[in-house]
Design a protein around this motif. Structure first.
Motif, mmCIF file in Angstrom:
data_model
loop_
_atom_site.group_PDB
_atom_site.id
_atom_site.type_symbol
_atom_site.label_atom_id
_atom_site.label_comp_id
_atom_site.label_asym_id
_atom_site.label_seq_id
_atom_site.Cartn_x
_atom_site.Cartn_y
_atom_site.Cartn_z
ATOM 1 N N ASN A 122 0.724 -1.152 0.117
ATOM 2 C CA ASN A 122 -0.074 0.147 0.123
ATOM 3 C C ASN A 122 0.905 1.384 -0.133
ATOM 4 O O ASN A 122 0.511 2.357 -0.458
ATOM 5 N N SER A 123 2.110 1.197 0.596
ATOM 6 C CA SER A 123 2.962 2.331 0.665
ATOM 7 C C SER A 123 3.437 2.646 -0.894
ATOM 8 O O SER A 123 3.906 3.718 -1.108
ATOM 9 N N TRP A 124 3.392 1.543 -1.597
ATOM 10 C CA TRP A 124 3.782 1.599 -3.175
ATOM 11 C C TRP A 124 2.776 2.187 -4.003
ATOM 12 O O TRP A 124 2.904 2.628 -5.127
ATOM 13 N N LEU A 125 1.464 1.490 -3.615
ATOM 14 C CA LEU A 125 0.284 1.920 -4.414
ATOM 15 C C LEU A 125 -0.860 2.405 -3.422
ATOM 16 O O LEU A 125 -1.848 1.587 -3.256
ATOM 17 N N PRO A 126 -0.565 3.625 -3.174
ATOM 18 C CA PRO A 126 -1.623 4.184 -2.225
ATOM 19 C C PRO A 126 -2.921 4.316 -2.725
ATOM 20 O O PRO A 126 -3.856 4.432 -1.959
ATOM 21 N N GLY A 127 -3.199 4.283 -4.074
ATOM 22 C CA GLY A 127 -4.519 4.203 -4.555
ATOM 23 C C GLY A 127 -5.379 2.949 -4.493
ATOM 24 O O GLY A 127 -6.464 3.081 -4.686
ATOM 25 N N VAL A 128 -4.644 1.736 -3.911
ATOM 26 C CA VAL A 128 -5.269 0.581 -3.947
ATOM 27 C C VAL A 128 -5.633 0.248 -2.418
ATOM 28 O O VAL A 128 -4.754 0.584 -1.588
ATOM 29 N N ARG A 129 -6.833 0.194 -2.015
ATOM 30 C CA ARG A 129 -7.176 0.014 -0.790
ATOM 31 C C ARG A 129 -6.322 -1.275 -0.007
ATOM 32 O O ARG A 129 -6.188 -2.274 -0.877
ATOM 33 N N GLN A 130 -6.047 -1.021 1.238
ATOM 34 C CA GLN A 130 -5.485 -2.239 1.937
ATOM 35 C C GLN A 130 -6.162 -3.528 1.826
ATOM 36 O O GLN A 130 -5.315 -4.290 1.682
ATOM 37 N N TRP A 131 -7.609 -3.624 2.143
ATOM 38 C CA TRP A 131 -8.175 -4.709 2.144
ATOM 39 C C TRP A 131 -8.466 -5.506 0.830
ATOM 40 O O TRP A 131 -8.247 -6.784 0.937
ATOM 41 N N VAL A 132 -8.029 -4.630 -0.116
ATOM 42 C CA VAL A 132 -8.127 -5.268 -1.573
ATOM 43 C C VAL A 132 -6.755 -6.128 -1.460
ATOM 44 O O VAL A 132 -6.739 -7.331 -2.330
ATOM 45 N N LEU A 133 -5.651 -5.498 -1.151
ATOM 46 C CA LEU A 133 -4.390 -6.095 -1.194
ATOM 47 C C LEU A 133 -4.391 -7.148 -0.432
ATOM 48 O O LEU A 133 -3.847 -8.492 -0.782
ATOM 49 N N VAL A 134 -4.818 -7.302 0.899
ATOM 50 C CA VAL A 134 -4.966 -8.475 1.782
ATOM 51 C C VAL A 134 -6.023 -9.657 0.908
ATOM 52 O O VAL A 134 -5.600 -10.574 0.943
ATOM 53 N N LEU A 135 -6.846 -9.033 0.334
ATOM 54 C CA LEU A 135 -7.795 -10.208 -0.391
ATOM 55 C C LEU A 135 -6.974 -10.832 -1.344
ATOM 56 O O LEU A 135 -6.990 -12.176 -1.878
ATOM 57 N N VAL A 136 -6.081 -9.939 -2.308
ATOM 58 C CA VAL A 136 -5.285 -10.402 -3.300
ATOM 59 C C VAL A 136 -4.277 -11.679 -2.897
ATOM 60 O O VAL A 136 -4.162 -12.681 -3.658
ATOM 61 N N PHE A 137 -3.613 -11.220 -1.680
ATOM 62 C CA PHE A 137 -2.608 -12.172 -1.256
ATOM 63 C C PHE A 137 -3.182 -13.195 -0.776
ATOM 64 O O PHE A 137 -2.803 -14.413 -1.142
ATOM 65 N N MET A 138 -4.320 -13.515 -0.014
ATOM 66 C CA MET A 138 -4.774 -14.598 0.463
ATOM 67 C C MET A 138 -5.474 -15.369 -0.662
ATOM 68 O O MET A 138 -5.465 -16.640 -0.646
ATOM 69 N N ALA A 139 -6.097 -14.688 -1.850
ATOM 70 C CA ALA A 139 -6.556 -15.470 -2.766
ATOM 71 C C ALA A 139 -5.603 -16.204 -3.676
ATOM 72 O O ALA A 139 -5.639 -17.430 -3.961
ATOM 73 N N VAL A 140 -4.336 -15.534 -3.736
ATOM 74 C CA VAL A 140 -3.313 -16.042 -4.585
ATOM 75 C C VAL A 140 -2.645 -17.319 -3.840
ATOM 76 O O VAL A 140 -2.634 -18.342 -4.496
ATOM 77 N N LEU A 141 -2.329 -17.434 -2.624
ATOM 78 C CA LEU A 141 -1.656 -18.185 -1.958
ATOM 79 C C LEU A 141 -2.512 -19.587 -1.573
ATOM 80 O O LEU A 141 -2.277 -20.528 -1.534
ATOM 81 N N THR A 142 -4.007 -19.198 -1.397
ATOM 82 C CA THR A 142 -4.867 -20.179 -1.170
ATOM 83 C C THR A 142 -5.047 -21.010 -2.528
ATOM 84 O O THR A 142 -4.923 -21.941 -2.652
ATOM 85 N N ALA A 143 -4.957 -20.419 -3.628
ATOM 86 C CA ALA A 143 -4.778 -21.156 -5.029
ATOM 87 C C ALA A 143 -3.493 -22.031 -5.124
ATOM 88 O O ALA A 143 -3.477 -23.253 -5.459
ATOM 89 N N ILE A 144 -2.456 -21.297 -4.382
ATOM 90 C CA ILE A 144 -1.047 -22.192 -4.297
ATOM 91 C C ILE A 144 -1.397 -23.326 -3.716
ATOM 92 O O ILE A 144 -1.054 -24.642 -3.947
ATOM 93 N N ASN A 145 -2.050 -23.388 -2.295
ATOM 94 C CA ASN A 145 -2.330 -24.278 -1.403
ATOM 95 C C ASN A 145 -3.256 -25.369 -2.116
ATOM 96 O O ASN A 145 -3.316 -26.494 -1.678
ATOM 97 N N PHE A 146 -4.060 -24.938 -2.974
ATOM 98 C CA PHE A 146 -4.896 -25.893 -3.485
ATOM 99 C C PHE A 146 -4.121 -26.919 -4.600
ATOM 100 O O PHE A 146 -4.670 -28.006 -5.058
ATOM 101 N N ALA A 147 -3.135 -26.429 -5.326
ATOM 102 C CA ALA A 147 -2.524 -26.994 -6.077
ATOM 103 C C ALA A 147 -2.048 -28.223 -5.587
ATOM 104 O O ALA A 147 -1.740 -28.440 -4.463
ATOM 105 N N ALA A 148 -1.383 -29.336 -6.458
ATOM 106 C CA ALA A 148 -0.816 -30.520 -5.952
ATOM 107 C C ALA A 148 0.401 -30.176 -5.235
ATOM 108 O O ALA A 148 1.048 -29.311 -5.398
ATOM 109 N N VAL A 149 0.783 -30.682 -3.992
ATOM 110 C CA VAL A 149 1.834 -30.552 -3.065
ATOM 111 C C VAL A 149 3.103 -30.418 -3.601
ATOM 112 O O VAL A 149 3.829 -29.624 -3.329
#
Length: 466
Positions: A122-149
Motif C-alpha cells: 500500500n505504501s507503493w500503491l496508495p491508490g489501492v485499498r489495503q483490504w483489496v491487497l489482503v484479499l489478493v494475497f490470500m486468494a493467490v496463496l490459497t490457489a497455491i495451496n489448492f495445487a498439488a503438493v
C-alpha cells in the motif's frame, strides 16, 4: 475408485510430492520472517551485543525441540505430527488440545502476515485499498495451496530462496564491510562490540531478556515435521531436513546479529526499525528502506504460504482422528485435502476481518491468546517425547531411526529451560497478559478435549451402528 483418492499415496492418503529441497525451504519459509528482519531490533535494545548469545541459546533450544519432533516424526509419520504423538502418549484429549491450539495460532497469524504485507504494498500503491491487497494475497496463496503438493513445494522453494539469498548477501556485505574491503569502509575492529557498556551491557539478565524476545522467531520449524508426511521417505527425509534447517537458520540468525552489533553501536538501533536496513545504510547501499521492504514482503508471503499449509494439514489430521468434521478428510485427485485448506483459509479471512474492524480489542485479545503458543507447544512436545520414546523402545525399536541426543537428560534439561522461560514471562508485566491469555486458551482446549474423549467413549461402537 473415487476421484478423491490421491495417486502416489504417502501417509494418510496424502500425495508424496515433496522432495528434500522442498522440506528444507519449507522450514526456512516458516521461520525466517519479519521477526528476524525487523523485530530483532527489540532484542538488540534489551541485550546489546549479548543478543548474539541470546540467539545462540534460542537456536540451541529450537534444535533440541526439533530433534525430539524428528525422532517421533521419523518413527510415526503423520500430517498431525506432534498432535498425533501427544494423542499416542496421553490420550485423545491431548491430541485434540495441542492440535487445535497450534491451528488457532496459525490462522490468527495469517491475519498479521497478510495485513503487514498489504501495508508494505500500500505504501507503493496508495491508490489501492489495503483490504483489496489482503484479499489478493490470500486468494493467490490459497490457489497455491489448492495445487498439488509438489507444485506447492516448488513455489515455496523459490519464495523462501529470496530470503535465503538476501541473508547470505547481507552476511557477505557485512563481513567485507567489517574488514574495510568495501568503498568508504574501514576495519571495524571491536569498538562496537566492547564499547557502550561492553559485550553484556545489561549483564546476563539482558541476555535472558533478549532470549525471551527472540525465541519466538524460531517458531515455524514445526511445519517441517508436518510436511515430512508428504515426502517419499519420511523416516529418512525428516531427520536430514531437521538437521540442515536448524543449523542453517541458526547460522543465519547468529551471523546476522553478529554483523549488526559489530558494525553499529547497539545503542543506535531503534526498536521497531530494521537493524538490517541500518547496516545497509551504514555501508552506503542506496534505497535501503525500499530494499528491506521488498525482502520483508517476500518473507511475509512465504511465511503466510507455509502457515496456510501447516494449518490445513493439522486440521486434516484432526478430522481423521475424529476431532474435527469428517468432511475435512476429503482429498482431491492430486491428494490435496482441499476442504481442510478451505476451512483454514476461511478462518484466516475471519481473522483478517477482525484485525481490520477491532485491531485494539478483539483481534488484540486473539493475538495475545496465541502469543505464547509456540513455547507451550514445545513444552508439550518434550513431555510427549519422554513418553513416546519409552513406548517405541518397548514396541518398535527399529522405528527409532532418528534419536534424541542424550535421552532422557537433554529432554529434561530442555523442558526445564522452557518452563523457566514461562516463569520469567509470568513475572514480567509486559508479557504476563500474553501468558495468561494463552493459558486460558490452553485450559479451554484441554477441557474441550477431555469432554470430547469422554463423549466418544460413551458412543456405541461403529460396528454396532445401523
Amino acid at each position: 475408485m473415487s476421484s478423491e483418492v490421491a495417486a502416489e499415496p504417502a501417509a494418510e492418503g496424502l500425495a508424496a510430492g515433496l522432495r528434500q529441497r522442498h522440506l528444507a525451504m519449507l522450514a526456512m519459509g516458516g521461520v525466517i520472517g519479519s521477526g528476524l528482519f525487523v523485530s530483532s531490533s527489540v532484542g538488540i535494545r534489551l541485550a546489546g551485543p549479548g543478543i548474539v548469545l541470546s540467539f545462540l541459546l534460542a537456536g540451541a533450544l529450537a534444535m533440541l525441540v526439533m530433534r525430539m519432533m524428528a525422532e517421533m516424526a521419523a518413527a510415526i509419520p503423520s500430517s498431525g505430527s506432534f498432535s498425533v504423538h501427544a494423542e499416542r502418549a496421553f490420550g485423545a484429549w491431548a491430541g485434540f488440545a495441542i492440535g487445535w491450539l497450534y491451528w488457532s495460532a496459525l490462522v490468527v497469524v495469517l491475519a498479521v502476515e497478510a495485513t503487514a504485507a498489504a501495508i508494505i504494498v500500500n505504501s507503493w500503491l496508495p491508490g489501492v485499498r489495503q483490504w483489496v491487497l489482503v484479499l489478493v494475497f490470500m486468494a493467490v496463496l490459497t490457489a497455491i495451496n489448492f495445487a498439488a503438493v509438489s507444485r506447492f513445494g516448488e513455489f515455496e522453494f523459490w519464495l523462501a530462496l529470496v530470503k535465503v539469498v538476501a541473508i547470505i548477501g547481507f552476511l557477505v556485505l557485512g563481513v567485507l564491510a567489517f574488514f574495510g574491503l568495501l568503498p568508504g569502509t574501514s576495519f571495524a575492529g571491536t569498538a562496537n562490540l566492547l564499547g557502550n557498556g561492553g559485550l553484556l551491557p545489561h549483564g546476563w539478565q539482558g541476555v535472558g531478556a533478549g532470549l525471551l524476545a527472540v525465541v519466538f522467531t524460531f517458531g515455524g520449524l514445526e511445519v517441517l515435521t508436518i510436511a515430512a508426511a508428504e515426502s517419499d521417505d519420511p523416516a529418512r527425509a525428516v531427520g536430514k531436513a531437521v538437521r540442515a534447517a536448524v543449523v542453517r537458520i541458526s547460522v543465519f540468525y547468529v551471523g546476522s546479529m553478529l554483523v549488526v552489533v559489530a558494525l553499529l553501536p547497539w545503542t543506535s538501533i531503534q526498536a521497531g526499525e530494521s537493524p538490517f536496513a541500518a547496516v545497509l545504510a551504514h555501508i552506503g547501499i542506496p534505497a535501503t528502506e525500499q530494499i528491506m521492504n521488498v525482502i520483508v514482503l517476500f518473507a511475509l508471503l512465504s511465511t503466510l504460504n507455509t502457515n496456510m499449509y501447516g494449518a490445513a494439514r493439522m486440521v486434516f489430521s484432526l478430522a481423521q482422528r475424529g476431532h474435527a468434521p469428517g468432511a475435512l478428510t476429503k482429498l482431491d485427485r492430486n491428494g490435496v485435502p482441499y476442504l481442510a485448506v478451505a476451512a483454514s483459509v476461511l478462518f484466516g479471512f475471519v481473522a483478517v476481518a477482525l484485525n481490520a474492524l477491532w485491531p485494539d480489542t478483539v483481534f488484540l485479545y486473539l493475538l495475545n491468546a496465541v502469543g505464547s503458543v509456540l513455547l507451550i507447544v514445545w513444552i508439550l512436545v518434550a513431555c510427549t517425547q519422554l513418553r513416546v520414546r519409552r513406548q517405541l523402545e518397548r514396541t518398535a525399536p527399529d522405528s527409532l531411526t532418528v534419536r534424541m541426543w542424550g535421552f532422557p537428560y537433554l529432554t529434561w534439561a530442555t523442558l526445564a529451560a522452557m518452563v523457566a522461560i514461562l516463569v520469567v514471562m509470568a513475572a514480567g508485566s509486559g508479557t504476563r497478559i500474553q501468558l495468561v491469555s494463552s493459558g486460558v486458551l490452553v485450559l479451554v482446549l484441554v477441557a474441550a478435549g477431555a469432554w470430547w474423549q469422554r463423549a466418544r467413549r460413551r458412543e456405541p461402537s461403529a460396528e454396532g451402528r445401523p
